[in-house]
Each structure stands twice: as C-alpha cells, then as structure tokens.
Design a protein around this motif. Structure first.
Motif, short mmCIF file in Angstrom:
data_model
loop_
_atom_site.label_atom_id
_atom_site.label_comp_id
_atom_site.label_asym_id
_atom_site.label_seq_id
_atom_site.Cartn_x
_atom_site.Cartn_y
_atom_site.Cartn_z
N TRP A 85 0.98 -1.05 -0.11
CA TRP A 85 0.12 0.15 0.09
C TRP A 85 0.79 1.13 -0.03
O TRP A 85 1.81 1.10 0.65
N ALA B 39 0.55 6.05 -6.50
CA ALA B 39 -0.35 4.77 -6.15
C ALA B 39 -1.09 4.58 -7.32
O ALA B 39 -1.30 3.43 -7.68
N TYR C 212 -4.28 2.74 -1.97
CA TYR C 212 -3.93 3.93 -1.21
C TYR C 212 -4.75 4.26 0.04
O TYR C 212 -5.80 4.08 0.29
#
Length: 334
Positions: free
Chosen positions: A169, A181, A188
């Motif tokens: 992440w 991202a 995200y």
C-alpha cells in the motif's frame, strides 16, 4: 454508492504509552485491542513507525506486527506504515517476507515517504545513507521486484521475501503518493487522521489517474479516521480531551505520554489553539452512538472510501474497546 455497512473497518495503532503506564502496558493494550477488533470483524490492524517519541511504542514496527499477528487468528496485520526513507528496501523485503511466511495471507506492507521523526533521529537511523524522499518511487519499485516472483538472472534475491507478493500500500498526506499509487495500480491510504487538509483532492486524483495492475483492478481507498465514542456526546468530548492535549503537544513541540482526560479542557483553549486542534482533527468523529453514526455516514458520503482506518486514543484501555464497539454498531446500523 456503497453504504456504510459495506465499508471495511480497520484500526491503526500508534501504541500510545499512557501517563502512569509503561511500554509493556502499551504493548499489552495493543494486543488486547487487536484481539477485540478481530471479534468485531475488522479487516486489518496496522501499526505506525515513529522514532524518538516518548509517548509512542511502535518504533520496531515489524517486530510488533509479528507480536500482534501471533496473538490473533484471522485479522490482517501490517504497517501503517514503514517509513521507507529510513530503511534499505532489501531489509524491508526480508522482514516482511519472513512475516508472510509465518502468517500466510495476513500481512500488509504500507509504505510512507516521510521519515516519521526529527532530523537528528533520521540521521541516526540512516547512518551514512543519503536517502531522501525523492528516492521513494525507485525504492517502491525495488520492493515490488524483491517481493514478486524471481526473474531469470536476478542477482539480488530477498530470502525470505521473493515470491511472497506481500500486498504493498502507499500512504500519504499529500498528492504525491496519491499519484504514485494511481500510476502503479496500488491501494492507497490517506493520513486524514492527522493531516486532513488534502483529503478530497488526494482521493479524487488517485481515482482519476488510477491504472489497473496485476494486483488491483480498480481503485481502493482507505482513510484515517480519529474516533472517540462514548454513550453520550458529553462523555465523548470529555474523553477526547486526551486527544486534544496530545495534538496540542504535537503542534507546540511538546510531545509526551498520553494524558488522562481533563474536564472542560477545550473550553480553556485560546481561539487560535482551538482552531489549530480543529484543523488537525477535521476528519474526527467524536460523540455518542447517534453522533458517531451520523459522522461516519457523512464521511463516507463525502469520500466514498472503501475502508475506514480508525485511530482511537482513549486514555482508559477499556473505554477504548467500548468506543470501538460503538463504531462497529454504527456500521451495522448502516
């Protein structure tokens, strides 16, 4: 748009050391909280990396992840996040590859691009490494390679780590990580629990520029939500005074242990202090059951977040668990 009932709930723990308590107490409270939210059906339990802060006991983040994962059965456990400029990607890959081997299918690797500490501590962590936040995209790419399948001729292999495909992440409080991202097709998480100003812009940018990847077909957004819940609005405001004191300490450079609540604390703040604390906690949900439900619904309608990552720093550990019960009940009511 999905309802609040469809929104995943998770928890982010800074492992606060309380006034009158010890680091050992804080670690025991973290495990008790993780076990509790697991029974409530929370999706994940994340731990944040901070250094040289007397009130936060989560500096050895990967060690704590192992402790929490080992003491729970199903909930995902991970970093919210590892501050990548402080670490060589190979070291991170080996640590999380080891965790993934110990707890298959339960480990997350959330990455941040800030140091998470002061400049002197940052230098102590990095020694002679000249890493900067500008190197973050390359470091993320290296971690993706190290945790992905081994390639022919690959000379640098993380053992454990290679082939583990630990979910990565990206975390952030600005537009930079939102764009990265989106470009990499990664989930995200926005740090609205302490820096909510760019929440809407970051989420919109991420969704608009998202490119599907082998790991994620469509955007997935989690947002940090400060929570203080109690049976009444008045009690919640009283309990939130611990958070207000802590935030004021952060803003004035006077960090310390998590203090007990103080009756009428907010009323004694200057208008400037009250405004500053309010800006810091603009995404907070504080109140009794109906207020919490309304606040969470409003935040969901505003952002369409797939997941709320709750941050709950109630001084009394038992009352923190009660607050999480109230939040879970609010989600169940939709």
């Amino acid at each position: 748009m999905a309802s609040l009932q469809d929104t995943a709930f998770s928890f982010l723990d800074l492992v606060a050391v309380r006034e009158g308590g010890t680091v050992a107490d804080a670690l025991a409270n973290a495990l008790a909280t993780a076990r509790h939210v697991e029974t409530l059906g929370f999706t994940r339990y994340w731990l944040a990396e901070h250094h040289n802060m007397p009130g936060i006991a989560s500096s050895a983040t990967s060690v704590l992840i192992g402790y929490i994962a080992g003491g729970t059965a199903r909930i995902r456990v991970g970093s919210g996040g590892v501050m990548l400029p402080n670490h060589a990607p190979l070291v991170v890959a080996e640590a999380f590859g080891t965790l993934a081997a110990l707890y298959p299918g339960r480990i997350d690797l959330g990455l941040g691009r800030a140091p998470g500490t002061d400049p002197a501590t940052m230098r102590a962590l990095r020694r002679d490494r000249m890493e900067s936040v500008d190197d973050f995209p390359a470091d993320v790419a290296e971690l993706q390679r190290l945790l992905g399948p081994a390639q022919p001729g690959q000379r640098l292999v993380a053992t454990p780590g290679t082939g583990s495909n630990v979910p990565i992440w990206l975390l952030g409080s600005s537009l930079f990580s939102a764009q990265l991202a989106a470009e990499r097709g990664l989930p995200y998480a926005f740090a609205s629990h302490f820096a909510p100003r760019l929440l809407d812009a970051a989420v919109d940018l991420y969704r608009a520029r998202f490119r599907p990847s082998p790991t994620l077909a469509k955007p997935y957004v989690a947002i940090g939500v400060p929570l203080v819940a109690a049976p009444t609005d008045d009690e919640a405001q009283y309990l939130a005074s611990s958070v207000y004191q802590r935030v004021l300490g952060i803003l004035t450079g006077q960090r310390g242990l998590l203090p007990p609540p103080v009756q009428g604390f907010a009323e004694h703040l200057s208008p400037q202090e009250r405004a500053a604390v309010g800006d810091f906690l603009a995404a907070a949900v504080i109140g009794g059951p109906d207020t919490v439900r309304t606040g969470l619904q409003a935040l969901h309608e505003r952002t369409g977040a797939d997941e709320f990552i709750l941050v709950c720093d109630v001084y009394d550990p038992a009352l923190r668990l009660r607050a999480l019960d109230i939040a879970a009940a609010a989600r169940a009511r939709g």
